[in-house]
Design a protein around this motif. Structure first.
Motif, PDB file in Angstrom:
ATOM      1  N   ASN A  17      36.093  64.631  13.137  1.00  0.00           N
ATOM      2  CA  ASN A  17      37.531  64.960  13.157  1.00  0.00           C
ATOM      3  C   ASN A  17      38.297  64.135  12.122  1.00  0.00           C
ATOM      4  O   ASN A  17      39.215  64.630  11.468  1.00  0.00           O
ATOM      5  CB  ASN A  17      38.096  64.731  14.566  1.00  0.00           C
ATOM      6  N   MET A  18      37.917  62.868  11.945  1.00  0.00           N
ATOM      7  CA  MET A  18      38.609  62.013  10.970  1.00  0.00           C
ATOM      8  C   MET A  18      38.316  62.476   9.541  1.00  0.00           C
ATOM      9  O   MET A  18      39.197  62.460   8.682  1.00  0.00           O
ATOM     10  CB  MET A  18      38.193  60.547  11.147  1.00  0.00           C
ATOM     11  N   HIS A  19      37.069  62.914   9.306  1.00  0.00           N
ATOM     12  CA  HIS A  19      36.752  63.457   7.967  1.00  0.00           C
ATOM     13  C   HIS A  19      37.569  64.726   7.716  1.00  0.00           C
ATOM     14  O   HIS A  19      38.103  64.922   6.620  1.00  0.00           O
ATOM     15  CB  HIS A  19      35.246  63.775   7.873  1.00  0.00           C
ATOM     16  N   ALA A  20      37.657  65.579   8.739  1.00  0.00           N
ATOM     17  CA  ALA A  20      38.417  66.832   8.581  1.00  0.00           C
ATOM     18  C   ALA A  20      39.889  66.522   8.297  1.00  0.00           C
ATOM     19  O   ALA A  20      40.534  67.188   7.473  1.00  0.00           O
ATOM     20  CB  ALA A  20      38.279  67.683   9.839  1.00  0.00           C
ATOM     21  N   LEU A  21      40.409  65.490   8.951  1.00  0.00           N
ATOM     22  CA  LEU A  21      41.811  65.092   8.739  1.00  0.00           C
ATOM     23  C   LEU A  21      42.006  64.583   7.310  1.00  0.00           C
ATOM     24  O   LEU A  21      42.937  65.006   6.598  1.00  0.00           O
ATOM     25  CB  LEU A  21      42.183  64.001   9.752  1.00  0.00           C
ATOM     26  N   GLY A  22      41.119  63.676   6.889  1.00  0.00           N
ATOM     27  CA  GLY A  22      41.217  63.117   5.533  1.00  0.00           C
ATOM     28  C   GLY A  22      41.137  64.215   4.483  1.00  0.00           C
ATOM     29  O   GLY A  22      41.894  64.224   3.504  1.00  0.00           O
ATOM     30  N   LYS A  23      40.220  65.140   4.698  1.00  0.00           N
ATOM     31  CA  LYS A  23      40.027  66.247   3.759  1.00  0.00           C
ATOM     32  C   LYS A  23      41.285  67.130   3.710  1.00  0.00           C
ATOM     33  O   LYS A  23      41.769  67.495   2.632  1.00  0.00           O
ATOM     34  CB  LYS A  23      38.822  67.071   4.251  1.00  0.00           C
ATOM     35  N   PHE A  24      41.818  67.461   4.865  1.00  0.00           N
ATOM     36  CA  PHE A  24      42.993  68.343   4.933  1.00  0.00           C
ATOM     37  C   PHE A  24      44.179  67.708   4.202  1.00  0.00           C
ATOM     38  O   PHE A  24      44.843  68.359   3.390  1.00  0.00           O
ATOM     39  CB  PHE A  24      43.366  68.608   6.402  1.00  0.00           C
TER      40      PHE A  24
END
Ligand code: SF4
Ligand code: SF4
Length: 307
Positions: free
Chosen positions: A239-246
């Motif tokens: 979820n943190m990777h998805a947030l950073g990417k977004f």
């Protein structure tokens, strides 16, 4: 047009000297009503517009004065314990004053924008010296757009910095009008996966993510991402990777990320409404919060733990 000061809204708290709801020292105005139903809600008294009765059982001395005062026969003493039949309680408040130990309180009331503005102005000096201002929170700011606009306009016209905290779940036509009077948007990111978002809040995240991109690119407002970090729900590396990417792909590097560790305040409020606590998890450890922060920072973003 109705004058700004007389616009009415529902408010459940006004908190001065707040340091977690935007820059500097702020006054945070908590509005009633929310379109989401987050499992971990920290302000369960704000879910609807209606006032609520809080009962602090730990203060009660069992005197029975509230039983006699209730016009609806909603209160009873069973096995020495005071119980309120919530289906009969209309939060009229008749039991509040007779209680000798202040164990009963009505939360949520109608206020005019002028009344709120007057309260906010009392700490104007602190805003100037600390770089603070006013923050509208909730509940959900976007649920009472006319009232929010009236309070924000009055503050802006007085030179007070304005922020809103929002879950972002509203039509863009409504959101964009409020943004005209907002200097900073504190935007909740509860889960990057829409199915998981729906599981935890009752709604998917498509509209919310669409809106945050518009807030940043179309309205050109500064955004701070706020992530209530809930163990077992959204505290994963994925979820943190998805947030950073977004954020890096759809917004910009100036979006600061606040990771807000879960705490238990909402549970005691649920108990005060004499409802069953259905969700409770441990507070995340400092080490785990640091791991999550490091993942977000690996995208070049500035991430902090706390508000
Ligand atoms: S708020 Fe009114 S209806 Fe509810 S328990 Fe108290 S007196 Fe009764
Ligand atoms: S009036 Fe207050 S102290 Fe007395 S029984 Fe009711 S809640 Fe308890």
């Amino acid at each position: 047009m109705q004058d700004l000061e007389s616009v009415q809204g529902k408010v459940f708290n006004i908190q001065g000297y707040s340091i977690h709801d935007g820059p500097g020292i702020r006054t945070t105005v908590f509005l009633c009503g929310c379109p989401l139903r987050c499992l971990w809600c920290q302000n369960p008294e704000s879910g609807t517009m209606e006032p609520k009765l809080f009962f602090m059982a730990e203060k009660c001395v069992g005197c029975g004065k509230c039983v006699a005062a209730c016009p609806n026969g909603a209160i009873d003493i069973v096995d020495g314990k005071v119980k309120t039949d919530r289906s009969r309680c209309n939060a009229c408040g008749a039991c509040v004053n007779p209680c000798p130990v202040e164990a009963r309180e009505i939360v949520g009331e109608t206020k005019t924008a002028g009344e709120v503005f007057k309260k906010v102005r009392q700490d104007e000096l602190f805003y100037k010296t600390s770089g603070g201002g006013v923050t509208l929170s909730g509940g959900e700011t976007l649920m009472q757009p006319e009232f929010s606009i009236a309070v924000l306009r009055l503050c802006k016209e007085a030179g007070i910095h304005t922020a809103i905290e929002t879950c972002g779940f509203a039509k863009w036509e409504v959101f964009s009008k409020i943004l005209e009077y907002v200097d900073l948007v504190l935007y909740d990111f509860k889960h990057m996966d829409s199915a998981k978002h729906k599981e935890g809040t009752g709604v998917g995240n498509e509209l919310i993510l669409e809106n945050v991109v518009k807030v940043y690119h179309e309205a050109k407002k500064p955004v701070a991402a706020r992530v209530p970090t809930i163990p077992g729900y959204n505290d994963t590396a994925e979820n943190m990777h998805a947030l950073g990417k977004f954020i890096t792909e759809k917004m910009g590097m100036d979006v600061k990320v606040h990771l807000l560790p879960y705490h238990h305040l909402g549970e005691s409020k649920t108990e005060r409404m004499e409802q069953e606590v259905k969700f409770s998890v441990d507070t995340p450890t400092d080490a785990h919060m640091e791991e999550l922060r490091a993942i977000v920072e690996s995208y070049g973003l500035n991430a902090v733990i706390g508000g």
